[in-house]
Write a protein that holds these residues in place. Structure first.
Motif, PDB file in Angstrom:
ATOM      1  N   TRP A  75       0.838  -1.200   0.000  1.00 44.76           N
ATOM      2  CA  TRP A  75       0.000   0.000   0.000  1.00 44.76           C
ATOM      3  C   TRP A  75       0.873   1.250   0.000  1.00 44.76           C
ATOM      4  N   GLY A  76       1.935   1.222   0.780  1.00 47.73           N
ATOM      5  CA  GLY A  76       2.867   2.346   0.820  1.00 47.73           C
ATOM      6  C   GLY A  76       3.550   2.563  -0.523  1.00 47.73           C
ATOM      7  N   GLU A  77       3.955   1.468  -1.163  1.00 47.97           N
ATOM      8  CA  GLU A  77       4.569   1.562  -2.495  1.00 47.97           C
ATOM      9  C   GLU A  77       3.599   2.190  -3.489  1.00 47.97           C
ATOM     10  N   ARG A  78       2.356   1.726  -3.461  1.00 50.48           N
ATOM     11  CA  ARG A  78       1.329   2.265  -4.363  1.00 50.48           C
ATOM     12  C   ARG A  78       1.104   3.744  -4.094  1.00 50.48           C
ATOM     13  N   SER A  79       1.020   4.105  -2.824  1.00 52.82           N
ATOM     14  CA  SER A  79       0.779   5.501  -2.449  1.00 52.82           C
ATOM     15  C   SER A  79       1.941   6.394  -2.881  1.00 52.82           C
ATOM     16  N   ARG A  80       3.164   5.924  -2.656  1.00 55.39           N
ATOM     17  CA  ARG A  80       4.342   6.706  -3.051  1.00 55.39           C
ATOM     18  C   ARG A  80       4.358   6.890  -4.568  1.00 55.39           C
ATOM     19  N   HIS A  81       4.141   5.825  -5.292  1.00 55.59           N
ATOM     20  CA  HIS A  81       4.141   5.886  -6.759  1.00 55.59           C
ATOM     21  C   HIS A  81       3.100   6.877  -7.268  1.00 55.59           C
ATOM     22  N   GLN A  82       1.886   6.812  -6.730  1.00 58.00           N
ATOM     23  CA  GLN A  82       0.812   7.693  -7.190  1.00 58.00           C
ATOM     24  C   GLN A  82       1.124   9.156  -6.882  1.00 58.00           C
ATOM     25  N   LEU A  83       1.626   9.439  -5.689  1.00 52.95           N
ATOM     26  CA  LEU A  83       1.896  10.827  -5.311  1.00 52.95           C
ATOM     27  C   LEU A  83       3.078  11.400  -6.089  1.00 52.95           C
ATOM     28  N   VAL A  84       4.143  10.646  -6.225  1.00 54.38           N
ATOM     29  CA  VAL A  84       5.316  11.155  -6.930  1.00 54.38           C
ATOM     30  C   VAL A  84       5.003  11.321  -8.417  1.00 54.38           C
ATOM     31  N   THR A  85       4.258  10.401  -8.994  1.00 55.80           N
ATOM     32  CA  THR A  85       3.869  10.520 -10.402  1.00 55.80           C
ATOM     33  C   THR A  85       2.987  11.749 -10.611  1.00 55.80           C
ATOM     34  N   ALA A  86       2.043  11.968  -9.696  1.00 57.55           N
ATOM     35  CA  ALA A  86       1.171  13.151  -9.788  1.00 57.55           C
ATOM     36  C   ALA A  86       1.989  14.433  -9.636  1.00 57.55           C
TER      37      ALA A  86
END
Length: 148
Positions: A75-86
């Motif tokens: 979940w943390g990996e997904r959250s980091r990926h989504q925020l940094v990509t955004a």
């Protein structure tokens, strides 16, 4: 189902009662959850695909592994990926940042390795990433050398 609200403070009863009105009772919720296995399987497949994409992204951009309970890591990996990509889309692609500005932010991103921190920021807007990283505490940062 009847709920006893007497154990709640008086100023919290009305809000809790409103919240309860919008929810199914436990038995109804469990019956609906158990009968809807097809959409649950589709949801799980989509989450697994997002997790795989996040792992591939982390590897491609040399992001450190996250730390925390095993159940929070994906979940943390997904959250980091989504925020940094955004953030990259908002600041570089659509914004005025150049690659040098982005490289500095990317280095700050690598210093925050607590999965729970990234999960807490999952609803944040991309342009807010710099401010969020600046406010991250010592407990959110990894113990390894962030400059590799």
């Amino acid at each position: 189902m009847a709920h006893n609200l007497s154990d709640r403070a008086a100023d919290r009863r009305a809000g809790f009662a409103r919240w309860l009105e919008g929810r199914d009772c436990t038995d109804c919720w469990k019956a609906a959850r158990d009968s809807d296995t097809e959409s649950k399987e589709a949801w799980l497949a989509a989450k697994r695909a997002e997790e795989q994409a996040a792992r591939e992204w982390a590897e491609q951009f040399d992001m450190p592994p996250l730390e925390g309970p095993e159940r929070a890591l994906d979940w943390g990996e997904r959250s980091r990926h989504q925020l940094v990509t955004a953030a990259h889309t908002a600041l570089v692609v659509e914004g005025t940042w150049d690659e040098a500005d982005w490289a500095q932010l990317e280095e700050k991103t690598r210093t925050v390795t607590r999965a729970g921190w990234w999960i807490d920021q999952r609803d944040a807007e991309g342009p807010d990433l710099l401010e969020l990283l600046d406010s991250a505490g010592e407990q959110d940062r990894g113990t390894e050398n962030p400059f590799r």
